[in-house]
Design a protein around this motif. Structure first.
Motif, short mmCIF file in Angstrom:
data_model
loop_
_atom_site.label_atom_id
_atom_site.label_comp_id
_atom_site.label_asym_id
_atom_site.label_seq_id
_atom_site.Cartn_x
_atom_site.Cartn_y
_atom_site.Cartn_z
N ARG A 99 0.81 -1.23 0.00
CA ARG A 99 0.00 0.00 0.00
C ARG A 99 0.84 1.27 0.00
O ARG A 99 0.37 2.33 -0.39
CB ARG A 99 -0.97 0.01 1.18
CG ARG A 99 -0.32 0.08 2.52
CD ARG A 99 -1.35 -0.05 3.63
NE ARG A 99 -0.72 -0.17 4.91
CZ ARG A 99 -0.54 0.85 5.75
NH1 ARG A 99 -0.97 2.04 5.42
NH2 ARG A 99 0.05 0.66 6.90
N LYS A 100 2.09 1.17 0.42
CA LYS A 100 2.95 2.35 0.49
C LYS A 100 3.92 2.49 -0.68
O LYS A 100 4.68 3.44 -0.73
CB LYS A 100 3.77 2.33 1.78
CG LYS A 100 2.95 2.58 3.00
CD LYS A 100 3.87 2.79 4.18
CE LYS A 100 3.06 3.33 5.34
NZ LYS A 100 3.91 3.96 6.31
N HIS A 101 3.93 1.52 -1.60
CA HIS A 101 4.93 1.54 -2.67
C HIS A 101 4.32 1.35 -4.05
O HIS A 101 3.35 0.61 -4.21
CB HIS A 101 5.97 0.43 -2.44
CG HIS A 101 6.74 0.60 -1.18
ND1 HIS A 101 7.83 1.42 -1.07
CD2 HIS A 101 6.57 0.06 0.04
CE1 HIS A 101 8.30 1.38 0.15
NE2 HIS A 101 7.54 0.56 0.86
N ALA A 114 8.76 -16.03 -0.68
CA ALA A 114 9.06 -16.61 0.63
C ALA A 114 9.43 -15.53 1.65
O ALA A 114 9.04 -15.61 2.81
CB ALA A 114 10.20 -17.62 0.50
N GLN A 115 10.20 -14.53 1.20
CA GLN A 115 10.62 -13.46 2.11
C GLN A 115 9.73 -12.24 2.03
O GLN A 115 9.96 -11.26 2.73
CB GLN A 115 12.06 -13.07 1.80
CG GLN A 115 13.04 -14.18 2.03
CD GLN A 115 14.45 -13.79 1.62
OE1 GLN A 115 14.67 -12.79 0.94
NE2 GLN A 115 15.42 -14.58 2.05
N LEU A 116 8.72 -12.28 1.17
CA LEU A 116 7.81 -11.15 0.94
C LEU A 116 8.57 -9.87 0.59
O LEU A 116 8.36 -8.82 1.18
CB LEU A 116 6.90 -10.93 2.16
CG LEU A 116 5.94 -12.06 2.48
CD1 LEU A 116 5.19 -11.75 3.76
CD2 LEU A 116 4.96 -12.30 1.34
N ARG A 131 -1.02 -10.42 0.96
CA ARG A 131 -2.23 -10.61 0.14
C ARG A 131 -2.02 -10.32 -1.33
O ARG A 131 -2.85 -10.65 -2.16
CB ARG A 131 -3.36 -9.73 0.68
CG ARG A 131 -3.83 -10.16 2.02
CD ARG A 131 -4.95 -9.30 2.50
NE ARG A 131 -5.38 -9.73 3.82
CZ ARG A 131 -6.25 -9.10 4.56
NH1 ARG A 131 -6.79 -7.98 4.12
NH2 ARG A 131 -6.59 -9.55 5.73
N ARG A 132 -0.93 -9.67 -1.68
CA ARG A 132 -0.68 -9.32 -3.08
C ARG A 132 0.36 -10.22 -3.75
O ARG A 132 0.67 -10.02 -4.92
CB ARG A 132 -0.20 -7.88 -3.18
CG ARG A 132 -1.25 -6.89 -2.73
CD ARG A 132 -0.77 -5.49 -2.95
NE ARG A 132 -1.64 -4.56 -2.28
CZ ARG A 132 -2.02 -3.42 -2.79
NH1 ARG A 132 -1.61 -3.05 -3.96
NH2 ARG A 132 -2.82 -2.62 -2.11
N VAL A 133 0.90 -11.20 -3.02
CA VAL A 133 1.97 -12.04 -3.55
C VAL A 133 1.56 -12.71 -4.86
O VAL A 133 2.26 -12.62 -5.87
CB VAL A 133 2.42 -13.10 -2.52
CG1 VAL A 133 3.37 -14.11 -3.16
CG2 VAL A 133 3.08 -12.44 -1.34
N GLY A 134 0.45 -13.42 -4.85
CA GLY A 134 0.02 -14.18 -6.03
C GLY A 134 -0.20 -13.31 -7.26
O GLY A 134 0.34 -13.58 -8.34
N VAL A 135 -0.95 -12.26 -7.10
CA VAL A 135 -1.26 -11.37 -8.22
C VAL A 135 0.00 -10.65 -8.70
O VAL A 135 0.25 -10.53 -9.90
CB VAL A 135 -2.34 -10.34 -7.81
CG1 VAL A 135 -2.55 -9.31 -8.89
CG2 VAL A 135 -3.63 -11.05 -7.50
N PHE A 136 0.82 -10.19 -7.75
CA PHE A 136 2.03 -9.46 -8.12
C PHE A 136 2.99 -10.36 -8.89
O PHE A 136 3.50 -9.97 -9.94
CB PHE A 136 2.72 -8.92 -6.86
CG PHE A 136 3.83 -7.96 -7.17
CD1 PHE A 136 3.56 -6.61 -7.32
CD2 PHE A 136 5.13 -8.39 -7.32
CE1 PHE A 136 4.57 -5.71 -7.62
CE2 PHE A 136 6.15 -7.51 -7.61
CZ PHE A 136 5.87 -6.16 -7.76
#
Length: 151
Positions: A99-101, A114-116, A131-136
């Protein structure tokens, strides 16, 4: 005039006597270049300057302000929220991992689910929201496949 009663673009031009091309050509050379080059008009100490989107690495929201980071290592604090700046940028060029980047796709080196983290070409590490890992990852992977395809 068409049946709806509205002027067609050609009729509108002849009615106003102004040509968009003539208006562009009447501007100074720098203004013409700005219309053709994708970028943002940002405030600097010496006034506003047009910055090419290719010069922007990332944007970081800080409350109602945004830090804009450039390829040359400099940064600029702008009195606009990240949401406002994001609406002015092309969605196909900038990705939002958190949300900040907001990141320039061309500056992403790797994505570590794995390390987000998202690793940039400058070596910086930006957090990736769980929550954005998959889509990103999917969007970045699709982008890298399309960018690597020979034209």
């Amino acid at each position: 005039m068409n049946p709806s009663g509205f002027l067609q673009p050609v009729q509108l031009l002849s009615a106003t006597g102004k040509s968009p091309l003539r208006a562009v050509l009447a501007r100074p050379q720098t203004a013409q270049r700005h219309l053709l080059e994708a970028g943002l008009l940002l405030p600097f100490n010496d006034g506003r300057r047009w910055i090419s989107l290719s010069q922007i690495i990332r944007l970081e929201g800080v409350g109602n302000y945004t830090n804009v980071y450039f390829l040359d290592g400099s940064s600029l604090l702008v009195a606009l929220s990240l949401k406002v700046l994001a609406s002015r940028l092309p969605a196909d060029l900038f990705m939002r991992p958190h949300r900040k980047h907001l990141l320039n796709r061309h500056c992403i080196k790797a994505v570590s689910a794995a390390q987000l983290l998202v690793v940039l070409t400058t070596g910086e590490q930006v957090p990736l929201a769980r929550r954005r890992v998959g889509v990103f990852r999917r969007d970045w992977h699709i982008y890298t496949i399309v960018a690597a395809r020979p034209h």
